[in-house]
Design an enzyme around this catalytic site. Structure first.
Site, PDB file in Angstrom:
ATOM      1  N   ASP A   8       1.103  -1.262   0.406  1.00 32.70           N
ATOM      2  CA  ASP A   8      -0.086   0.306   0.193  1.00 32.70           C
ATOM      3  C   ASP A   8       0.783   1.546   0.071  1.00 32.70           C
ATOM      4  O   ASP A   8       2.051   1.842   0.676  1.00 32.70           O
ATOM      5  CB  ASP A   8      -0.947   0.149   0.917  1.00 32.70           C
ATOM      6  CG  ASP A   8      -1.805  -0.962   1.582  1.00 32.70           C
ATOM      7  OD1 ASP A   8      -1.811  -1.938   0.217  1.00 32.70           O
ATOM      8  OD2 ASP A   8      -3.014  -1.074   1.945  1.00 32.70           O
ATOM      9  N   ASP A 129     -15.094  -4.151  -0.876  1.00 33.98           N
ATOM     10  CA  ASP A 129     -14.525  -3.607   0.258  1.00 33.98           C
ATOM     11  C   ASP A 129     -15.758  -3.030   0.951  1.00 33.98           C
ATOM     12  O   ASP A 129     -16.787  -2.181   1.111  1.00 33.98           O
ATOM     13  CB  ASP A 129     -13.941  -1.996   0.247  1.00 33.98           C
ATOM     14  CG  ASP A 129     -12.525  -2.686  -0.678  1.00 33.98           C
ATOM     15  OD1 ASP A 129     -11.923  -3.638  -0.673  1.00 33.98           O
ATOM     16  OD2 ASP A 129     -12.584  -1.450  -1.479  1.00 33.98           O
TER      17      ASP A 129
END
Length: 261
Positions: A8, A129
């Site tokens: 990330d 998500d």
């Protein structure tokens, strides 16, 4: 089951968020390229990259850095974060990215998603998500009123064949994956692939044959090799591992030897 180490990126660094909160960031490595090379050396075949800056702003931000990762490794790369136009998708695919993850537009711009699927097929995946079962979008900053399983069922009819499911409440917490939610998602996808529609089947002459199956990749909360064993027992395609690798709770090379091979 494939293990996908996570990178990330925010402000050019490898970071981990806690439950998707941009105010709760832990920074681990200054050079994401070196991290990708480390994961490749450990035996990874895929890497999962998220452009967190891009996810927040709605367009790719770390293009140059991601290009360096592409040129410095032979890893297969899936990328998400800020992919909200066909131009952005093409730009990253032309860079050599193997798979693009679309999240926000799967909810807000269905026609764009369908165009991307028609143009790039298997190189497109959808990120589901979920916060308390509800789909979160725009870098997880906005929670919708749409159930993740409901959206998955709808998208299956549109031709989506690969889903990445993240339980946001587990992400970055090292509390274990949400197995119950993953099983529910599997049941939803199994029902969808048993419904034969023109978009989900292959037409040879006048006969429709079996619908294409859906693949599921799990993300969020994975903390140990035992968690990976539990996920592998579900017969899902892959598992994304982030914080457990950076803290040393999971040794990637050992995990790959046991789970993949």
């Amino acid at each position: 089951m494939i293990i996908l180490p996570a990178i990330d990126i925010k402000d050019g660094r490898c970071v981990r968020l806690y439950q998707g909160d941009y105010a709760a960031i832990t920074s681990y490595d200054a050079d994401p390229v070196e991290v990708a090379q480390r994961w490749q050396f450990a035996g990874a075949s895929w890497v999962h990259i998220v452009d967190l800056d891009g996810a927040a702003l709605g367009q790719p931000i770390n293009f140059e850095l991601i290009g360096h990762i592409r040129s410095a490794t032979s890893l297969q790369i899936e990328l998400g974060g800020g992919m909200r136009s066909l131009t952005h998708i093409k730009q990253m695919l032309d860079l050599g990215i193997d798979r693009i993850i679309l999240g926000t537009i799967a909810l807000t711009h269905r026609a764009m998603l369908e165009t991307a699927l028609a143009q790039w097929g298997e190189r497109i995946a959808v990120g589901l998500d979920a916060r308390n079962g509800m789909v979160a979008i725009a870098g997880w900053r906005t929670t919708s009123h749409v159930q993740a399983t409901t959206l998955a069922a709808e998208l299956g009819a549109s031709g989506v064949r690969r889903y990445i499911y993240t339980d946001i409440a587990r992400d970055g917490t090292l509390t274990g994956p949400n197995l119950d939610a993953l099983k529910e998602m599997q049941r939803t996808l199994d029902v969808g692939t048993n419904v034969i529609t023109p978009s989900s089947s292959i037409d040879i002459g006048t006969n429709l044959i079996a619908p294409l199956s859906s693949s599921l990749i799990a993300s969020g909360g994975i903390r140990s090799i035992n968690d990976l064993r539990s996920l592998a027992a579900l017969s899902i395609e892959g598992a994304i591992v982030g914080k457990a690798l950076y803290t040393g709770a999971i040794d990637l090379a050992e995990a790959i030897r046991e789970i993949e091979r």
